[in-house]
Design a protein around this motif. Structure first.
Motif, PDB file in Angstrom:
ATOM      1  N   VAL A  84      -2.620  -5.955  -1.879  1.00 42.73           N
ATOM      2  CA  VAL A  84      -2.639  -4.796  -1.106  1.00 42.73           C
ATOM      3  C   VAL A  84      -1.164  -4.535  -0.738  1.00 42.73           C
ATOM      4  O   VAL A  84      -0.528  -3.467  -0.828  1.00 42.73           O
ATOM      5  CB  VAL A  84      -3.642  -5.136   0.047  1.00 42.73           C
ATOM      6  CG1 VAL A  84      -3.379  -4.073   1.319  1.00 42.73           C
ATOM      7  CG2 VAL A  84      -5.042  -4.996  -0.550  1.00 42.73           C
ATOM      8  N   TRP A  85      -0.669  -5.758  -0.198  1.00 50.80           N
ATOM      9  CA  TRP A  85       0.871  -5.778  -0.002  1.00 50.80           C
ATOM     10  C   TRP A  85       1.644  -5.281  -1.230  1.00 50.80           C
ATOM     11  O   TRP A  85       2.793  -4.588  -0.769  1.00 50.80           O
ATOM     12  CB  TRP A  85       1.371  -6.930   0.591  1.00 50.80           C
ATOM     13  CG  TRP A  85       0.547  -7.406   1.887  1.00 50.80           C
ATOM     14  CD1 TRP A  85      -0.678  -8.133   2.012  1.00 50.80           C
ATOM     15  CD2 TRP A  85       0.774  -6.625   2.987  1.00 50.80           C
ATOM     16  NE1 TRP A  85      -0.838  -8.116   3.417  1.00 50.80           N
ATOM     17  CE2 TRP A  85      -0.013  -7.353   3.928  1.00 50.80           C
ATOM     18  CE3 TRP A  85       1.630  -5.965   3.497  1.00 50.80           C
ATOM     19  CZ2 TRP A  85      -0.156  -6.727   5.401  1.00 50.80           C
ATOM     20  CZ3 TRP A  85       1.469  -5.343   5.131  1.00 50.80           C
ATOM     21  CH2 TRP A  85       0.600  -5.840   5.761  1.00 50.80           C
ATOM     22  N   LEU A 127      -3.421   3.692  -6.405  1.00 52.71           N
ATOM     23  CA  LEU A 127      -2.099   4.113  -5.873  1.00 52.71           C
ATOM     24  C   LEU A 127      -1.052   3.464  -6.871  1.00 52.71           C
ATOM     25  O   LEU A 127      -0.237   4.017  -7.300  1.00 52.71           O
ATOM     26  CB  LEU A 127      -1.938   3.074  -4.377  1.00 52.71           C
ATOM     27  CG  LEU A 127      -0.527   3.232  -3.845  1.00 52.71           C
ATOM     28  CD1 LEU A 127      -0.658   3.681  -2.496  1.00 52.71           C
ATOM     29  CD2 LEU A 127       0.228   1.778  -3.898  1.00 52.71           C
ATOM     30  N   LEU A 148       5.397   1.964  -3.259  1.00 54.95           N
ATOM     31  CA  LEU A 148       5.715   3.414  -3.129  1.00 54.95           C
ATOM     32  C   LEU A 148       6.991   3.682  -2.677  1.00 54.95           C
ATOM     33  O   LEU A 148       7.837   4.549  -3.103  1.00 54.95           O
ATOM     34  CB  LEU A 148       4.678   3.999  -2.167  1.00 54.95           C
ATOM     35  CG  LEU A 148       3.215   4.224  -2.685  1.00 54.95           C
ATOM     36  CD1 LEU A 148       2.368   4.982  -1.687  1.00 54.95           C
ATOM     37  CD2 LEU A 148       3.338   5.007  -4.059  1.00 54.95           C
ATOM     38  N   VAL A 170      -5.650   0.760  -3.646  1.00 54.49           N
ATOM     39  CA  VAL A 170      -4.715   0.168  -4.179  1.00 54.49           C
ATOM     40  C   VAL A 170      -4.645   0.290  -5.436  1.00 54.49           C
ATOM     41  O   VAL A 170      -3.541   0.623  -6.121  1.00 54.49           O
ATOM     42  CB  VAL A 170      -4.650  -1.412  -3.676  1.00 54.49           C
ATOM     43  CG1 VAL A 170      -3.432  -1.907  -4.326  1.00 54.49           C
ATOM     44  CG2 VAL A 170      -4.030  -1.375  -2.284  1.00 54.49           C
ATOM     45  N   GLY A 201       0.916  -3.126  -3.528  1.00 58.09           N
ATOM     46  CA  GLY A 201       0.691  -1.930  -3.566  1.00 58.09           C
ATOM     47  C   GLY A 201       1.345  -1.191  -2.680  1.00 58.09           C
ATOM     48  O   GLY A 201       1.676   0.044  -2.862  1.00 58.09           O
ATOM     49  N   LEU A 202       1.449  -1.512  -1.304  1.00 56.29           N
ATOM     50  CA  LEU A 202       2.008  -0.653  -0.079  1.00 56.29           C
ATOM     51  C   LEU A 202       3.360  -0.734  -0.463  1.00 56.29           C
ATOM     52  O   LEU A 202       4.197   0.236  -0.034  1.00 56.29           O
ATOM     53  CB  LEU A 202       1.739  -1.216   0.924  1.00 56.29           C
ATOM     54  CG  LEU A 202      -0.029  -0.943   1.287  1.00 56.29           C
ATOM     55  CD1 LEU A 202      -0.358  -1.728   2.862  1.00 56.29           C
ATOM     56  CD2 LEU A 202      -0.359   0.468   1.282  1.00 56.29           C
ATOM     57  N   ALA A 203       4.000  -1.926  -1.010  1.00 53.65           N
ATOM     58  CA  ALA A 203       5.613  -2.042  -1.260  1.00 53.65           C
ATOM     59  C   ALA A 203       6.080  -1.280  -2.284  1.00 53.65           C
ATOM     60  O   ALA A 203       7.182  -0.662  -2.342  1.00 53.65           O
ATOM     61  CB  ALA A 203       5.897  -3.401  -1.267  1.00 53.65           C
ATOM     62  N   SER A 209      -8.698  -8.023   4.126  1.00 52.62           N
ATOM     63  CA  SER A 209      -7.542  -7.182   3.261  1.00 52.62           C
ATOM     64  C   SER A 209      -6.159  -7.357   3.556  1.00 52.62           C
ATOM     65  O   SER A 209      -5.248  -7.443   2.447  1.00 52.62           O
ATOM     66  CB  SER A 209      -7.843  -5.751   3.750  1.00 52.62           C
ATOM     67  OG  SER A 209      -9.039  -5.506   3.494  1.00 52.62           O
ATOM     68  N   LEU A 211      -9.206  -0.114   6.695  1.00 52.43           N
ATOM     69  CA  LEU A 211      -8.887  -1.599   6.093  1.00 52.43           C
ATOM     70  C   LEU A 211      -9.232  -1.505   4.687  1.00 52.43           C
ATOM     71  O   LEU A 211      -8.836  -1.769   3.378  1.00 52.43           O
ATOM     72  CB  LEU A 211      -8.960  -2.694   6.893  1.00 52.43           C
ATOM     73  CG  LEU A 211      -8.063  -2.997   7.938  1.00 52.43           C
ATOM     74  CD1 LEU A 211      -8.611  -4.146   8.810  1.00 52.43           C
ATOM     75  CD2 LEU A 211      -6.750  -2.699   7.831  1.00 52.43           C
ATOM     76  N   ILE A 228      -8.123   1.185   2.266  1.00 49.20           N
ATOM     77  CA  ILE A 228      -6.774   0.840   1.742  1.00 49.20           C
ATOM     78  C   ILE A 228      -6.842  -0.163   0.654  1.00 49.20           C
ATOM     79  O   ILE A 228      -6.296   0.034  -0.321  1.00 49.20           O
ATOM     80  CB  ILE A 228      -5.796   0.385   2.943  1.00 49.20           C
ATOM     81  CG1 ILE A 228      -5.492   1.427   3.856  1.00 49.20           C
ATOM     82  CG2 ILE A 228      -4.707  -0.315   2.244  1.00 49.20           C
ATOM     83  CD1 ILE A 228      -4.728   1.126   5.221  1.00 49.20           C
ATOM     84  N   ARG A 229      -7.723  -1.235   0.975  1.00 51.91           N
ATOM     85  CA  ARG A 229      -7.945  -2.198  -0.128  1.00 51.91           C
ATOM     86  C   ARG A 229      -8.423  -1.779  -1.351  1.00 51.91           C
ATOM     87  O   ARG A 229      -8.071  -1.783  -2.576  1.00 51.91           O
ATOM     88  CB  ARG A 229      -8.772  -3.186   0.372  1.00 51.91           C
ATOM     89  CG  ARG A 229      -9.140  -4.327  -0.602  1.00 51.91           C
ATOM     90  CD  ARG A 229     -10.008  -5.285  -0.146  1.00 51.91           C
ATOM     91  NE  ARG A 229     -11.315  -4.712  -0.086  1.00 51.91           N
ATOM     92  CZ  ARG A 229     -12.295  -4.953  -0.868  1.00 51.91           C
ATOM     93  NH1 ARG A 229     -11.831  -4.855  -2.210  1.00 51.91           N
ATOM     94  NH2 ARG A 229     -13.487  -4.093  -0.743  1.00 51.91           N
TER      95      ARG A 229
END
Length: 185
Positions: free
Chosen positions: A140-141, A18, A147, A15, A143-145, A134, A8, A11-12
């Motif tokens: 974080v959310w 990313l 891609l 970002v 950044g993950l969205a 996180s 976790l 990932i944080r």
């Protein structure tokens, strides 16, 4: 449990890289050499520190990062499109200018050339278990969205088709009426 916490936090921390990589992919797909990404990240970090410190809010910091990144990106665009400067030279120059200017302005604003004072962030301070903080960080959310959204934009929309055409074969795109930077022809 320790492995999950490590994952976790990884990932944080990943970002910002990313998001920069997503911007690099987009610029490379449209035919722009993205050598100034490090300068853009540094200017965004400085803008976030200023915005968060003076706005006393992580959202103000996020806005400050967007404004600072937009200013530096505009400098890149004006230099390469309007004044027809070499993209590689401008990218390297942006990295050098931003590295020097952030140290100067850190010293000027915060009386330290290496870091800012502690600023409000999306840390999840009220969460009992810091490992899951996180999950509460909206960046974080976002950044993950980014891609899957970028993949959809580039490969499933007319805009993405035009952007890829301009980046891969600008002459062909220009013959079809797609606006192309004259330097690309």
């Amino acid at each position: 449990m320790i492995l999950l916490a490590f994952l976790l936090q990884t990932i944080r921390i990943a970002v910002p890289y990313l998001l920069a990589a997503a911007g690099g992919v987009m610029s490379e797909r449209v035919g722009i050499i993205a050598l100034g990404l490090e300068g853009l990240m540094l200017s965004g970090a400085f803008g976030a520190a200023l915005g968060s410190y003076y706005g006393n809010s992580p959202w103000a910091g996020l806005l400050g990062a967007l404004v600072a990144g937009g200013i530096i990106t505009s400098l890149l665009a004006v230099s390469t499109i309007r004044f027809r400067a070499n993209q590689v030279v401008v990218g390297v120059a942006i990295n050098l200018i931003v590295a020097a200017s952030t140290r100067y302005f850190l010293r000027l604003v915060f009386d330290s050339s290496s870091n800012s004072p502690r600023v409000p962030g999306f840390g999840g301070e009220g969460v009992g278990n810091a490992m899951f903080a996180s999950f509460l960080n909206p960046v974080v959310w976002i950044g993950l969205a980014v891609l899957p959204a970028l993949a959809w934009l580039l490969y499933r929309t007319p805009f993405g088709l035009r952007a890829r055409a301009v980046g891969e074969k600008p002459e062909a795109a220009a013959t079809l009426g797609v606006a192309v930077n004259p330097m690309r022809l």
